[in-house]
Design a protein around this motif. Structure first.
Motif, PDB file in Angstrom:
ATOM      1  N   ARG A 115      45.332   3.493  34.334  1.00  0.00           N
ATOM      2  CA  ARG A 115      45.986   2.651  33.348  1.00  0.00           C
ATOM      3  C   ARG A 115      47.030   3.501  32.623  1.00  0.00           C
ATOM      4  N   SER A 116      48.236   2.985  32.515  1.00  0.00           N
ATOM      5  CA  SER A 116      49.294   3.716  31.836  1.00  0.00           C
ATOM      6  C   SER A 116      48.932   3.904  30.375  1.00  0.00           C
ATOM      7  N   SER A 117      49.433   4.993  29.806  1.00  0.00           N
ATOM      8  CA  SER A 117      49.158   5.276  28.400  1.00  0.00           C
ATOM      9  C   SER A 117      50.448   5.647  27.700  1.00  0.00           C
ATOM     10  N   GLY A 118      50.418   5.599  26.380  1.00  0.00           N
ATOM     11  CA  GLY A 118      51.597   5.978  25.609  1.00  0.00           C
ATOM     12  C   GLY A 118      52.351   4.772  25.122  1.00  0.00           C
ATOM     13  N   PRO A 119      53.543   4.973  24.539  1.00  0.00           N
ATOM     14  CA  PRO A 119      54.321   3.866  23.979  1.00  0.00           C
ATOM     15  C   PRO A 119      54.744   2.878  25.052  1.00  0.00           C
ATOM     16  N   GLY A 120      54.882   1.638  24.664  1.00  0.00           N
ATOM     17  CA  GLY A 120      55.334   0.637  25.619  1.00  0.00           C
ATOM     18  C   GLY A 120      54.717  -0.722  25.372  1.00  0.00           C
ATOM     19  N   GLY A 121      53.819  -0.819  24.399  1.00  0.00           N
ATOM     20  CA  GLY A 121      53.292  -2.127  24.011  1.00  0.00           C
ATOM     21  C   GLY A 121      52.325  -2.702  25.021  1.00  0.00           C
ATOM     22  N   GLN A 122      52.278  -4.017  25.100  1.00  0.00           N
ATOM     23  CA  GLN A 122      51.270  -4.696  25.904  1.00  0.00           C
ATOM     24  C   GLN A 122      51.406  -4.393  27.385  1.00  0.00           C
ATOM     25  N   HIS A 123      52.636  -4.228  27.846  1.00  0.00           N
ATOM     26  CA  HIS A 123      52.822  -3.952  29.281  1.00  0.00           C
ATOM     27  C   HIS A 123      52.069  -2.685  29.685  1.00  0.00           C
ATOM     28  N   VAL A 124      52.194  -1.640  28.860  1.00  0.00           N
ATOM     29  CA  VAL A 124      51.538  -0.378  29.157  1.00  0.00           C
ATOM     30  C   VAL A 124      50.029  -0.530  29.092  1.00  0.00           C
ATOM     31  N   ASN A 125      49.540  -1.260  28.103  1.00  0.00           N
ATOM     32  CA  ASN A 125      48.102  -1.346  27.881  1.00  0.00           C
ATOM     33  C   ASN A 125      47.370  -2.170  28.939  1.00  0.00           C
ATOM     34  N   LYS A 126      48.048  -3.095  29.600  1.00  0.00           N
ATOM     35  CA  LYS A 126      47.361  -4.029  30.481  1.00  0.00           C
ATOM     36  C   LYS A 126      47.589  -3.801  31.968  1.00  0.00           C
ATOM     37  N   THR A 127      48.357  -2.790  32.322  1.00  0.00           N
ATOM     38  CA  THR A 127      48.632  -2.578  33.741  1.00  0.00           C
ATOM     39  C   THR A 127      48.006  -1.276  34.225  1.00  0.00           C
ATOM     40  N   ASP A 128      47.645  -1.269  35.506  1.00  0.00           N
ATOM     41  CA  ASP A 128      47.098  -0.075  36.149  1.00  0.00           C
ATOM     42  C   ASP A 128      48.122   0.491  37.125  1.00  0.00           C
ATOM     43  N   SER A 129      49.359   0.605  36.653  1.00  0.00           N
ATOM     44  CA  SER A 129      50.440   1.017  37.548  1.00  0.00           C
ATOM     45  C   SER A 129      50.580   2.529  37.648  1.00  0.00           C
ATOM     46  N   ALA A 130      49.953   3.277  36.733  1.00  0.00           N
ATOM     47  CA  ALA A 130      50.081   4.734  36.781  1.00  0.00           C
ATOM     48  C   ALA A 130      49.348   5.288  37.992  1.00  0.00           C
ATOM     49  N   ILE A 131      49.827   6.422  38.468  1.00  0.00           N
ATOM     50  CA  ILE A 131      49.263   7.062  39.653  1.00  0.00           C
ATOM     51  C   ILE A 131      48.996   8.540  39.365  1.00  0.00           C
ATOM     52  N   ARG A 132      47.810   8.988  39.746  1.00  0.00           N
ATOM     53  CA  ARG A 132      47.566  10.431  39.794  1.00  0.00           C
ATOM     54  C   ARG A 132      47.478  10.811  41.268  1.00  0.00           C
ATOM     55  N   ALA A 133      48.300  11.760  41.659  1.00  0.00           N
ATOM     56  CA  ALA A 133      48.347  12.190  43.053  1.00  0.00           C
ATOM     57  C   ALA A 133      47.975  13.664  43.131  1.00  0.00           C
ATOM     58  N   THR A 134      47.111  14.001  44.077  1.00  0.00           N
ATOM     59  CA  THR A 134      46.655  15.383  44.241  1.00  0.00           C
ATOM     60  C   THR A 134      46.833  15.811  45.688  1.00  0.00           C
ATOM     61  N   HIS A 135      47.571  16.897  45.868  1.00  0.00           N
ATOM     62  CA  HIS A 135      47.732  17.466  47.198  1.00  0.00           C
ATOM     63  C   HIS A 135      46.454  18.215  47.536  1.00  0.00           C
ATOM     64  N   VAL A 136      45.742  17.738  48.537  1.00  0.00           N
ATOM     65  CA  VAL A 136      44.388  18.219  48.823  1.00  0.00           C
ATOM     66  C   VAL A 136      44.365  19.717  49.134  1.00  0.00           C
ATOM     67  N   ALA A 137      45.292  20.191  49.925  1.00  0.00           N
ATOM     68  CA  ALA A 137      45.264  21.584  50.374  1.00  0.00           C
ATOM     69  C   ALA A 137      45.499  22.586  49.248  1.00  0.00           C
TER      70      ALA A 137
END
Length: 204
Positions: A115-137
């Motif tokens: 879930r996105s965090s930080g400023p941005g109002g309702q759009h930020v609070n209600k969407t799961d558009s954020a991505i955490r990506a980890t290079h496995v190696a």
């Protein structure tokens, strides 16, 4: 989406100021052209009004042409604002575009939806558009939430990890070159392992 890095190339304070000014101008041009631009990373300089480097993303129609216009060396002709009566007026910085990542890189990355965090109002609070990506190696991890769609954030995350991997390779190459330079100064001038003589280079 295109990644550009602006760099002072280890130049003096004036070059760092040029990076800061160039970044503002690039953002201004992008906005006038309707190109989405985000400053993803920046490295502060010794003085507060300068930047050693900045990494930006360009996205939208016209981004390709804008990137082509900016890539390469940039010259700022100006008397030093820090050193009165200093004769030098030419300050160079570099702008580089990062190539598209290896198509196989995505398969080597673990993605998590957040879930996105930080400023941005309702759009930020209600969407799961954020991505955490980890290079496995390598364990390199980035969190991206600057774009509105999960797909765009994922694409940017892949670019960022590719950029970090390039940086690691450049660092490793630089360390290897440094080791090679040191080797020249560490050659023992006695107790040889092998001995040759004469123009024929014959073994003793």
């Amino acid at each position: 989406m295109i990644l550009l890095q602006l760099s002072s190339a280890q130049g003096p304070d004036e070059c760092c100021l040029a990076v800061s000014k160039a970044l503002k101008q690039l953002i201004k041009e992008a906005n006038l052209l309707g190109i989405e631009v985000n400053c993803l990373e920046s490295e502060t300089a010794r003085l507060p009004d300068g930047l050693r480097s900045a990494l930006v993303s360009l996205n939208g129609h016209g981004a390709e042409a804008l990137a082509e216009r900016w890539c390469g060396s940039l010259l700022w002709v100006c008397s030093s604002p820090y050193r009165p009566n200093y004769k030098r007026k030419n300050w160079f910085i570099g702008i580089a575009r990062f190539s598209q990542p290896d198509p196989e890189l995505e398969s080597k990355i673990h993605f998590e939806s957040l879930r996105s965090s930080g400023p941005g109002g309702q759009h930020v609070n209600k969407t799961d558009s954020a991505i955490r990506a980890t290079h496995v190696a390598t364990g390199i991890s980035v969190k991206v939430q600057s774009e509105r769609s999960q797909h765009a954030n994922k694409r940017l995350a892949i670019l960022l990890i590719s950029h970090r991997l390039d940086q690691l390779k450049q660092q490793a190459d630089a360390e290897l070159k440094s080791e090679r330079r040191m080797f020249h100064h560490q050659i023992e001038r006695g107790n040889p392992q092998l001995i040759f003589k004469d123009i024929e280079f014959k073994t003793i």
